[in-house]
Motif scaffolding. Structure first.
Motif, PDB file in Angstrom:
ATOM      1  N   TYR A  47      34.106 -86.605  22.268  1.00 31.61           N
ATOM      2  CA  TYR A  47      34.496 -85.578  21.314  1.00 31.61           C
ATOM      3  C   TYR A  47      35.310 -84.561  21.592  1.00 31.61           C
ATOM      4  O   TYR A  47      36.007 -84.136  21.418  1.00 31.61           O
ATOM      5  CB  TYR A  47      34.238 -85.884  19.544  1.00 31.61           C
ATOM      6  N   SER A  78      43.625 -83.848  21.789  1.00 31.15           N
ATOM      7  CA  SER A  78      44.501 -85.012  20.885  1.00 31.15           C
ATOM      8  C   SER A  78      44.122 -85.232  20.223  1.00 31.15           C
ATOM      9  O   SER A  78      43.178 -85.087  18.901  1.00 31.15           O
ATOM     10  CB  SER A  78      43.403 -86.316  21.428  1.00 31.15           C
ATOM     11  N   GLN A 111      44.098 -87.829  18.115  1.00 31.70           N
ATOM     12  CA  GLN A 111      43.423 -89.361  17.426  1.00 31.70           C
ATOM     13  C   GLN A 111      42.056 -89.319  17.898  1.00 31.70           C
ATOM     14  O   GLN A 111      41.096 -89.891  18.437  1.00 31.70           O
ATOM     15  CB  GLN A 111      43.427 -90.186  18.625  1.00 31.70           C
ATOM     16  N   ASN A 112      41.336 -87.500  18.065  1.00 35.44           N
ATOM     17  CA  ASN A 112      40.112 -86.984  18.653  1.00 35.44           C
ATOM     18  C   ASN A 112      39.088 -87.906  18.114  1.00 35.44           C
ATOM     19  O   ASN A 112      38.019 -88.503  18.034  1.00 35.44           O
ATOM     20  CB  ASN A 112      39.968 -85.962  18.530  1.00 35.44           C
ATOM     21  N   VAL A 141      39.408 -90.315  15.237  1.00 36.61           N
ATOM     22  CA  VAL A 141      39.017 -92.163  15.851  1.00 36.61           C
ATOM     23  C   VAL A 141      38.649 -92.392  17.104  1.00 36.61           C
ATOM     24  O   VAL A 141      37.406 -92.848  16.797  1.00 36.61           O
ATOM     25  CB  VAL A 141      40.988 -92.424  16.238  1.00 36.61           C
ATOM     26  N   PRO A 153      37.639 -92.298  10.036  1.00 34.92           N
ATOM     27  CA  PRO A 153      39.312 -91.527  10.108  1.00 34.92           C
ATOM     28  C   PRO A 153      39.384 -90.687   8.825  1.00 34.92           C
ATOM     29  O   PRO A 153      39.964 -89.995   8.620  1.00 34.92           O
ATOM     30  CB  PRO A 153      40.157 -92.710  10.610  1.00 34.92           C
ATOM     31  N   TRP A 156      40.620 -86.933   7.938  1.00 42.05           N
ATOM     32  CA  TRP A 156      41.295 -86.799   8.018  1.00 42.05           C
ATOM     33  C   TRP A 156      41.733 -86.488   6.306  1.00 42.05           C
ATOM     34  O   TRP A 156      42.612 -85.179   6.601  1.00 42.05           O
ATOM     35  CB  TRP A 156      42.392 -87.837   8.247  1.00 42.05           C
ATOM     36  N   LEU A 167      45.192 -84.755  13.027  1.00 42.48           N
ATOM     37  CA  LEU A 167      46.326 -84.782  12.449  1.00 42.48           C
ATOM     38  C   LEU A 167      47.290 -84.396  11.443  1.00 42.48           C
ATOM     39  O   LEU A 167      48.449 -84.305  12.188  1.00 42.48           O
ATOM     40  CB  LEU A 167      45.510 -86.443  12.317  1.00 42.48           C
ATOM     41  N   THR A 213      49.960 -88.181   7.972  1.00 40.75           N
ATOM     42  CA  THR A 213      48.318 -88.617   7.385  1.00 40.75           C
ATOM     43  C   THR A 213      47.624 -89.557   6.421  1.00 40.75           C
ATOM     44  O   THR A 213      46.766 -90.744   6.449  1.00 40.75           O
ATOM     45  CB  THR A 213      47.963 -87.014   8.324  1.00 40.75           C
ATOM     46  N   GLN A 265      47.794 -92.958   7.663  1.00 43.45           N
ATOM     47  CA  GLN A 265      46.962 -93.384   8.460  1.00 43.45           C
ATOM     48  C   GLN A 265      45.863 -93.384   7.612  1.00 43.45           C
ATOM     49  O   GLN A 265      45.270 -94.597   7.916  1.00 43.45           O
ATOM     50  CB  GLN A 265      47.177 -92.356   9.817  1.00 43.45           C
ATOM     51  N   TYR A 319      44.101 -96.885   7.355  1.00 43.80           N
ATOM     52  CA  TYR A 319      42.339 -97.489   7.995  1.00 43.80           C
ATOM     53  C   TYR A 319      41.639 -97.975   6.777  1.00 43.80           C
ATOM     54  O   TYR A 319      40.722 -98.501   7.455  1.00 43.80           O
ATOM     55  CB  TYR A 319      41.398 -96.111   9.073  1.00 43.80           C
TER      56      TYR A 319
END
Length: 321
Positions: A140, A148, A150-151, A153, A190, A194, A212, A221, A224, A228
């Motif tokens: 991480y 990224s 998606q870090n 996740v 996430p 987020w 994100l 975001t 997402q 999730y």
């Protein structure tokens, strides 16, 4: 990484300030939820009869491992911590603790964790705790956080390891239920993180961390987060079926808590720029995991299982007659 914009050394006035600075270095507000997950896993693994001394030792070992990871994270992120207003007063960027001293502290914490868990629980639990440090720092913090969106996740796997530590401490192995608990925390991370990222998006953008919301905006975001959360609810029910690690009381509570989470996530999806809604999702996500863990503990208690079975038998007999 050698940031040049870190404050010069600041000397503490007394020993209490020294202790306070090192304590702050461990980011203590993050760790309790990890310990709650660990304890819940131990209760379920022990079917409501955990060895309380083992629980205490495992929680101390888990705290030491998590604290070590947070200290190393503070060392690695000292440059961006200095640039963000909300983190500039942390011990390293403020100059109260030097990098070398922080690394020594982190090493001592990790060594103490491994020694305690290996000596009083088992080697598997100790190795899992060390794996949590490696994933949090290597995957991480070092690899994904600055590269990224998606870090969180993938890196969220680090926060999902504590329940496995607890399960291993009780049983000496990793069962399917432990993997499902891992999956629950993994999927929960996430939407939890987020929602916070929406609130502090400007801070992340300032230091070029591709969270994100910075990359795709609040609307995507929030979408997402909603997706999730939809996935999270059925994953929590896997603790009931097929594993039967938890009973139907937990299942009902998981549905209730998940329904509330879905409602809050849906509201945010409808108004993704509403900071109050984002704050509400973030705060509820913390209570959600605490209450879900508590539901596992209560469900695992023999008195609960007996009461539920008696109630089901009574209702079944009533309907038949």
């Amino acid at each position: 990484m050698q940031p040049s914009n870190i404050a010069s050394q600041v000397h503490h006035e007394n020993i209490n300030q020294v202790f306070r600075s090192y304590y702050q270095l461990t980011k203590p507000r993050i760790i309790p939820l990890l310990l709650i997950e660990t304890a819940a896993s131990m209760w379920v693994a022990a079917q409501g009869h955990p060895n309380l001394l083992l629980v205490l030792v495992t929680l101390i070992g888990g705290w030491l491992a998590a604290a070590s990871a947070q200290v190393i994270n503070c060392v690695y992120d000292r440059d961006i911590d200095y640039d963000m207003e909300r983190t500039r007063d942390r011990p390293i960027p403020s100059g109260r603790i030097q990098v070398r001293d922080a690394l020594i502290f982190a090493g001592l914490l990790a060594l103490s964790s491994f020694t305690l868990l290996a000596g009083f629980a088992n080697l598997l639990a100790a190795c899992l705790a060390m794996a949590g440090i490696v994933v949090y720092i290597g995957v991480y913090t070092h690899w994904l956080k600055r590269s990224s969106p998606q870090n969180i996740v993938i890196g969220g796997a680090a926060g999902a390891i504590p329940p496995m530590v607890g399960w291993a401490a009780v049983t000496g192995h990793i069962g399917w239920a432990a993997w499902i608990f891992f999956a629950i925390v993994f999927v929960w991370t996430p939407p939890h993180f987020w929602a916070l990222a929406i609130l502090i998006k400007d801070d992340y953008a300032k230091v070029n961390v591709p969270m994100l919301p910075v990359i795709v905006g609040n609307e995507e975001t929030a979408k997402q987060i909603w997706l999730y959360t939809i996935l999270l609810v059925p994953v929590t029910l896997l603790m009931v079926c097929p594993t039967e690690a938890c009973g139907w009381l937990y299942g009902l509570l998981a549905l209730l808590l998940g329904g509330l989470f879905l409602q809050k996530a849906y509201d945010l999806k409808q108004c993704p720029c509403d900071r109050d809604l984002a704050r509400g999702v973030f705060k509820y996500s913390i209570f959600y995991m605490m209450l879900l863990s508590a539901a596992m503990v209560v469900d695992s208690l023999p008195v609960t299982r007996y009461t539920v079975q008696a109630l089901v038998g009574f209702l079944g007999g009533t309907f038949i007659s």
